[in-house]
Enzyme design. Sequence first.
Site, PDB file in Angstrom:
ATOM      1  N   VAL A   1      38.351  41.927  43.352  1.00  0.00           N
ATOM      2  CA  VAL A   1      39.264  41.763  42.219  1.00  0.00           C
ATOM      3  C   VAL A   1      39.158  42.977  41.293  1.00  0.00           C
ATOM      4  O   VAL A   1      38.059  43.400  40.926  1.00  0.00           O
ATOM      5  CB  VAL A   1      38.953  40.476  41.435  1.00  0.00           C
ATOM      6  CG1 VAL A   1      39.876  40.346  40.227  1.00  0.00           C
ATOM      7  CG2 VAL A   1      39.096  39.264  42.348  1.00  0.00           C
TER       8      VAL A   1
ATOM      9  N   ASN B   1      31.968  42.108  47.645  1.00  0.00           N
ATOM     10  CA  ASN B   1      32.612  41.257  46.644  1.00  0.00           C
ATOM     11  C   ASN B   1      34.013  40.834  47.079  1.00  0.00           C
ATOM     12  O   ASN B   1      34.465  41.147  48.187  1.00  0.00           O
ATOM     13  CB  ASN B   1      32.630  41.951  45.272  1.00  0.00           C
ATOM     14  CG  ASN B   1      33.505  43.204  45.265  1.00  0.00           C
ATOM     15  OD1 ASN B   1      34.291  43.467  46.178  1.00  0.00           O
ATOM     16  ND2 ASN B   1      33.367  44.001  44.220  1.00  0.00           N
ATOM     17  N   TYR B   2      34.697  40.137  46.176  1.00  0.00           N
ATOM     18  CA  TYR B   2      36.041  39.645  46.483  1.00  0.00           C
ATOM     19  C   TYR B   2      37.134  40.596  46.001  1.00  0.00           C
ATOM     20  O   TYR B   2      38.296  40.257  45.977  1.00  0.00           O
ATOM     21  CB  TYR B   2      36.221  38.242  45.929  1.00  0.00           C
ATOM     22  CG  TYR B   2      35.535  37.201  46.792  1.00  0.00           C
ATOM     23  CD1 TYR B   2      36.264  36.335  47.600  1.00  0.00           C
ATOM     24  CD2 TYR B   2      34.145  37.112  46.831  1.00  0.00           C
ATOM     25  CE1 TYR B   2      35.634  35.394  48.409  1.00  0.00           C
ATOM     26  CE2 TYR B   2      33.504  36.185  47.641  1.00  0.00           C
ATOM     27  CZ  TYR B   2      34.253  35.325  48.428  1.00  0.00           C
ATOM     28  OH  TYR B   2      33.603  34.416  49.243  1.00  0.00           O
TER      29      TYR B   2
ATOM     30  N   HIS C   1      36.251  40.569  35.989  1.00  0.00           N
ATOM     31  CA  HIS C   1      35.375  40.783  37.131  1.00  0.00           C
ATOM     32  C   HIS C   1      34.727  42.151  36.925  1.00  0.00           C
ATOM     33  O   HIS C   1      35.381  43.095  36.468  1.00  0.00           O
ATOM     34  CB  HIS C   1      36.175  40.706  38.423  1.00  0.00           C
ATOM     35  CG  HIS C   1      36.774  39.356  38.634  1.00  0.00           C
ATOM     36  ND1 HIS C   1      36.401  38.516  39.668  1.00  0.00           N
ATOM     37  CD2 HIS C   1      37.716  38.670  37.930  1.00  0.00           C
ATOM     38  CE1 HIS C   1      37.081  37.382  39.590  1.00  0.00           C
ATOM     39  NE2 HIS C   1      37.891  37.459  38.530  1.00  0.00           N
TER      40      HIS C   1
ATOM     41  N   HIS D   1      28.663  37.722  38.532  1.00  0.00           N
ATOM     42  CA  HIS D   1      28.860  38.793  37.557  1.00  0.00           C
ATOM     43  C   HIS D   1      27.688  38.940  36.583  1.00  0.00           C
ATOM     44  O   HIS D   1      27.886  38.956  35.361  1.00  0.00           O
ATOM     45  CB  HIS D   1      30.142  38.551  36.760  1.00  0.00           C
ATOM     46  CG  HIS D   1      31.374  38.473  37.584  1.00  0.00           C
ATOM     47  ND1 HIS D   1      32.471  37.696  37.253  1.00  0.00           N
ATOM     48  CD2 HIS D   1      31.700  39.096  38.740  1.00  0.00           C
ATOM     49  CE1 HIS D   1      33.408  37.841  38.168  1.00  0.00           C
ATOM     50  NE2 HIS D   1      32.959  38.679  39.085  1.00  0.00           N
TER      51      HIS D   1
END
Length: 596
Positions: free
Chosen positions: A126, A123-124, A574, A530
């Site tokens: 966050v 994931n990114y 998130h 998500h």
Amino acid sequence: MYFSSPALLSLVFLFPVACTATLYESFGDVGNTTFDFVIVGAGAAGSVLANRLSANPNISVLLLEAGPSNAGVIQSIVPMFPSQLGTNTPWDWNYTTTTQPGFNGRSINYPRGHMLGGSTSVNYMVYTRGSSEEWNRYAQLSGDAGWNWINIQKYILRNEKWTAPADHHNTAGQFNPSVHSTTGINSVSLAGYPHPFDPLIIATTKENPGQFPFNSDMNSGYHLGVGWLQSTIDTTGQRSSAATSYLGPTFISRPNLHVVVNSHATRIIQTGVDQGKPAFRSVELTQSQSGPRIVVNATKEVILSAGSIGTAQILLLSGIGDQRDLSALGIKTIINNPSVGRNLSDHPQTSPVWYVNSTGTFDALNRDPAVVAADLAQWQNQTGPLVDSPLAHLVWSRLPPHSFTIADPAAGPNTAHYEHLFSNGWARLAPLPAAGNFMSIGTVVTVPTSRGAVTLKTANPFDQPNINPNFFATDFDLSAMKQAITAARAFVKAKAWNGYIIREFEDLAAATTDATLTTFIKNNAGTAFHPVGTASMSPQNAIYGVVDPDLRVKGASGLRIADASVLPIVPSAHTQVPVYVVGERASDLVKQLYSI
């Protein structure tokens, strides 16, 4: 957000990366098929459960991961490279959605992590907890006060290990130390490398505090406003995932914890009846599509942590779901529960782009292998732009009170309807233009009212299910996205941006009317990755929902679910932190039940 670079793949493997402790690549090396607990899925919640339960040396735990190990996968270690872990790689499930009417009939890629650590490894990064109102709503919807904001604080603190950013800059005023923990397991930090627009964003909060107020810490329970990004990145500038934290060398080496990768769970198997309820304490797995099926057994519980897509598919393949759908595929129904796979909810996202007057964007990474090599060399010294994710500041906002006619879908008046994510470069799936430097503002509807479903396409566990997030199925969701883009345009019209913003990218610039803005959205929108809700929790005696508030499957014995699928409504956040919390609380619930 999207970020791509053909140059990266030719270079990243030139740099050695330390591996994690030993784990099993082949189930044949385990030497046992019976354990106290069998956990399916080594993502956020599954890894937490494996860690917490195996802390008792008298408890044996088997953790199954369908994907490969994360060891040595530099794309998963360098924070700037998450887009290199997506579609058409071994580290993604390579799902696609059904055609989406709200996206002008497009089917989109639907990335989910397929490696140790699950989506926390891809994931990114966050780090957002959501608003206090959302957790209080979960408590109300489930009938269990244990899910409210106050009661989950101990799980947040157990999870988080606040750490200094890679550049060790002065972080005073960029977060609130009083709401963070330095004693948890999963590292969290502020950005470790400055972005050229950082001072412009902060200046905008001073110029327009009414619409864009500064929030010193969006993880305090009150998240509205503009704040500095917090990410699951450690002080050395490396990703902190469930695999590197909860399954780090100290934990994965426990003799009573058996972690097996490349192990695809095909179904759970009824093993008997407990007090009139079918018991499910066996899992069928295989290590290849054509390989033999292996059955493993739990003396206490099987815990599904395969995510909102995988958990729903496994339940349906096992005969737990809507009897009409299962019968049509020749699957014997053991528990008739039409809620299984339904209630899929996800955040739709678009990525408006602006041309900017700066050569300090990450667009050069997409164009020049020499830049990649130089930045990787810096990263090895724990410096440079690669110590950060492609994301920068976040903005959480609400719609004007009279701009929608339905009941407010947010959990309360202090919960955002939409989010802006700033990126210092081109952040779209579409190819980077040959020239220009860019800034992207991801626009996300964080309280979507559309609901979709995960259903079986076939009875073959290796055929992906039908995934229908049903994006923009309601007027509210589309209207909220339009207003979010309008707000992003207003943000960069502040005087602070004079001389930095050149102009809107061509397709955004063409969206000058309601009709053309609608076309822009439907042609460009995707997912914010998500998905939740396909095995929702509901009150103990409710006839709807899939799990009780203690996460045990309704009508079953020996079977529990702990992952994003149990969240009845997607949070305005998130999702990795909420899922870590689910895993932490689930481990307490299990330990209390069995006096572990």
